[in-house]
Scaffold this motif. Sequence first.
Motif, PDB file in Angstrom:
ATOM      1  N   UNK B 128      34.503  99.596 -43.272  1.00 27.44           N
ATOM      2  CA  UNK B 128      34.771 100.506 -42.162  1.00 27.44           C
ATOM      3  C   UNK B 128      34.718  99.781 -40.815  1.00 27.44           C
ATOM      4  N   UNK B 129      33.795  98.855 -40.681  1.00 32.76           N
ATOM      5  CA  UNK B 129      33.710  98.097 -39.428  1.00 32.76           C
ATOM      6  C   UNK B 129      34.945  97.218 -39.244  1.00 32.76           C
ATOM      7  N   UNK B 130      35.401  96.616 -40.349  1.00 30.57           N
ATOM      8  CA  UNK B 130      36.631  95.809 -40.273  1.00 30.57           C
ATOM      9  C   UNK B 130      37.815  96.691 -39.866  1.00 30.57           C
ATOM     10  N   UNK B 131      37.866  97.885 -40.463  1.00 30.28           N
ATOM     11  CA  UNK B 131      38.957  98.818 -40.138  1.00 30.28           C
ATOM     12  C   UNK B 131      38.890  99.224 -38.666  1.00 30.28           C
ATOM     13  N   UNK B 132      37.686  99.411 -38.159  1.00 29.22           N
ATOM     14  CA  UNK B 132      37.526  99.777 -36.739  1.00 29.22           C
ATOM     15  C   UNK B 132      38.054  98.677 -35.843  1.00 29.22           C
ATOM     16  N   UNK B 133      37.735  97.413 -36.210  1.00 24.11           N
ATOM     17  CA  UNK B 133      38.184  96.289 -35.392  1.00 24.11           C
ATOM     18  C   UNK B 133      39.694  96.151 -35.415  1.00 24.11           C
ATOM     19  N   UNK B 134      40.250  96.337 -36.603  1.00 20.05           N
ATOM     20  CA  UNK B 134      41.715  96.237 -36.713  1.00 20.05           C
ATOM     21  C   UNK B 134      42.375  97.346 -35.895  1.00 20.05           C
ATOM     22  N   UNK B 135      41.849  98.558 -36.001  1.00 24.20           N
ATOM     23  CA  UNK B 135      42.400  99.698 -35.244  1.00 24.20           C
ATOM     24  C   UNK B 135      42.295  99.434 -33.749  1.00 24.20           C
ATOM     25  N   UNK B 136      41.186  98.898 -33.327  1.00 24.35           N
ATOM     26  CA  UNK B 136      40.978  98.587 -31.914  1.00 24.35           C
ATOM     27  C   UNK B 136      41.972  97.521 -31.449  1.00 24.35           C
ATOM     28  N   UNK B 138      44.877  96.676 -32.804  1.00 22.47           N
ATOM     29  CA  UNK B 138      46.280  97.093 -32.863  1.00 22.47           C
ATOM     30  C   UNK B 138      46.592  98.224 -31.891  1.00 22.47           C
ATOM     31  N   UNK B 139      45.649  99.158 -31.742  1.00 22.86           N
ATOM     32  CA  UNK B 139      45.990 100.375 -31.008  1.00 22.86           C
ATOM     33  C   UNK B 139      45.176 100.590 -29.736  1.00 22.86           C
ATOM     34  N   UNK B 140      44.273  99.670 -29.462  1.00 23.47           N
ATOM     35  CA  UNK B 140      43.603  99.651 -28.167  1.00 23.47           C
ATOM     36  C   UNK B 140      42.564 100.713 -27.938  1.00 23.47           C
ATOM     37  N   UNK B 141      42.070 101.344 -29.002  1.00 26.81           N
ATOM     38  CA  UNK B 141      41.038 102.363 -28.795  1.00 26.81           C
ATOM     39  C   UNK B 141      39.856 102.046 -29.711  1.00 26.81           C
ATOM     40  N   UNK B 142      38.683 101.933 -29.077  1.00 25.93           N
ATOM     41  CA  UNK B 142      37.502 101.577 -29.860  1.00 25.93           C
ATOM     42  C   UNK B 142      36.810 102.856 -30.298  1.00 25.93           C
ATOM     43  N   UNK B 143      36.696 103.041 -31.604  1.00 25.81           N
ATOM     44  CA  UNK B 143      35.979 104.205 -32.121  1.00 25.81           C
ATOM     45  C   UNK B 143      34.955 103.724 -33.137  1.00 25.81           C
ATOM     46  N   UNK B 144      33.919 104.524 -33.343  1.00 20.21           N
ATOM     47  CA  UNK B 144      32.862 104.070 -34.238  1.00 20.21           C
ATOM     48  C   UNK B 144      33.222 104.298 -35.704  1.00 20.21           C
ATOM     49  N   UNK B 170      46.987 106.539 -42.211  1.00 20.39           N
ATOM     50  CA  UNK B 170      47.041 107.678 -41.294  1.00 20.39           C
ATOM     51  C   UNK B 170      45.813 107.742 -40.384  1.00 20.39           C
ATOM     52  N   UNK B 171      44.664 107.331 -40.905  1.00 20.45           N
ATOM     53  CA  UNK B 171      43.438 107.426 -40.099  1.00 20.45           C
ATOM     54  C   UNK B 171      43.566 106.608 -38.825  1.00 20.45           C
ATOM     55  N   UNK B 172      44.079 105.398 -38.961  1.00 14.96           N
ATOM     56  CA  UNK B 172      44.288 104.559 -37.773  1.00 14.96           C
ATOM     57  C   UNK B 172      45.436 105.090 -36.929  1.00 14.96           C
ATOM     58  N   UNK B 173      46.433 105.672 -37.591  1.00 11.74           N
ATOM     59  CA  UNK B 173      47.565 106.209 -36.834  1.00 11.74           C
ATOM     60  C   UNK B 173      47.116 107.362 -35.930  1.00 11.74           C
ATOM     61  N   UNK B 177      47.707 107.863 -32.016  1.00 11.06           N
ATOM     62  CA  UNK B 177      48.280 109.072 -31.406  1.00 11.06           C
ATOM     63  C   UNK B 177      47.388 109.603 -30.294  1.00 11.06           C
ATOM     64  N   UNK B 178      46.082 109.536 -30.527  1.00 15.92           N
ATOM     65  CA  UNK B 178      45.123 109.984 -29.508  1.00 15.92           C
ATOM     66  C   UNK B 178      45.324 109.159 -28.235  1.00 15.92           C
ATOM     67  N   UNK B 179      45.447 107.854 -28.406  1.00 17.00           N
ATOM     68  CA  UNK B 179      45.626 106.976 -27.241  1.00 17.00           C
ATOM     69  C   UNK B 179      46.986 107.213 -26.588  1.00 17.00           C
ATOM     70  N   UNK B 180      48.015 107.313 -27.439  1.00 18.29           N
ATOM     71  CA  UNK B 180      49.390 107.437 -26.932  1.00 18.29           C
ATOM     72  C   UNK B 180      49.566 108.683 -26.077  1.00 18.29           C
ATOM     73  N   UNK B 181      48.900 109.761 -26.491  1.00 20.76           N
ATOM     74  CA  UNK B 181      49.059 111.031 -25.769  1.00 20.76           C
ATOM     75  C   UNK B 181      47.913 111.303 -24.801  1.00 20.76           C
ATOM     76  N   UNK B 182      47.080 110.295 -24.596  1.00 19.24           N
ATOM     77  CA  UNK B 182      45.947 110.415 -23.649  1.00 19.24           C
ATOM     78  C   UNK B 182      45.090 111.636 -23.962  1.00 19.24           C
ATOM     79  N   UNK B 183      44.839 111.832 -25.253  1.00 18.54           N
ATOM     80  CA  UNK B 183      43.967 112.935 -25.651  1.00 18.54           C
ATOM     81  C   UNK B 183      42.519 112.520 -25.462  1.00 18.54           C
TER      82      UNK B 183
END
Lengths: 110, 222
Positions: B128-136, B138-144, B170-173, B177-183
Amino acid sequence: MSVQIVFLLIILMMITRVVQRWRGDAITGREFLFWLFFWFLAAALIAWPESLNRAADLLGVGRGVDVLIYLAVVSLFYLIFRLHVKNEQLERDITKLTRHLGLVKHRKHD
Amino acid sequence: MKTLIIIPAYNEAVTIGEVLMAALAITPEVVVINDGSTDETASVVGRFPVTLIEHVINRGLGAAIMTGLEYAKFTDADLIVTLDADGQHRPADISRLSAPLLSDEADVVIGSRLIDAAGMPLKRRISNLLANHLTWTLFGLKVSDSQSGYRLLNRRALEKINLVTNRMEVSSEIIHEIRRHHLRLAELPIEAIYTDYSLSKGQSFTVGLKTGWKLILKRLMG
């Protein structure tokens, strides 16, 4: 010389196939022209192999066959990229259809 | 606030009954997306007063979630919740998790298993931590906990989010989407319930690698 003739005959077969596919509407006009150009180029390179050496000299690459290999690698990567994009689109379309069927069936039962 | 719970399910006949009982205790509006299950998932779901939408073939978690979101758009739900069907999540946490949405401080809330990761197997924590880093990256949003399936959305987020990936990516997507739409995103801790069954249902290392690769390709190719 005989090897060249064999390859040229194979290419002639390929060109015939391409024409048949275009006539049978299996490929578009653009695809037909692309493949025609591709096979004629292949035939030219087989008939005049020294042209590759000239191309190699122009490009500053070692040998004529190296030019061919570099071209082949770049072309293959490009084809793989296009196939990947097409595959992704197909997957999305299948999902859209599956979703639509599920939602329509649900609405019918409501 | 009208709450709709979306539960994507693929071959979850073993646990879906209990999950539905717990979900129905929170809200009568529950929809199960049966993603081409080959076991008795559909007949188990049929015993409960919930909406069942069926994919004729298996398309993946991402596809099922988006089907649920499309369904939600036709309802008047104000609060949309996604839950896993394997019993890992407690629907009773919804009232606590929905607080930032009710006070309009957030558009999306993720129930994070990693804010307090006690009880999470080490292998899962690492992946999960690796997935968080990859998501961060690729998509520029840091989540726990980018891979958490426990998500709450308000109507604004529902209308904006459009998912195109089919499977576990989809989880990373959703993060993208959250970042893209400034949610506005909030994360609150949840306790994940790990059983042998739910552990067997999660992403294996190989699937994780494939998911990561698909995400990289998606980012590069748009």
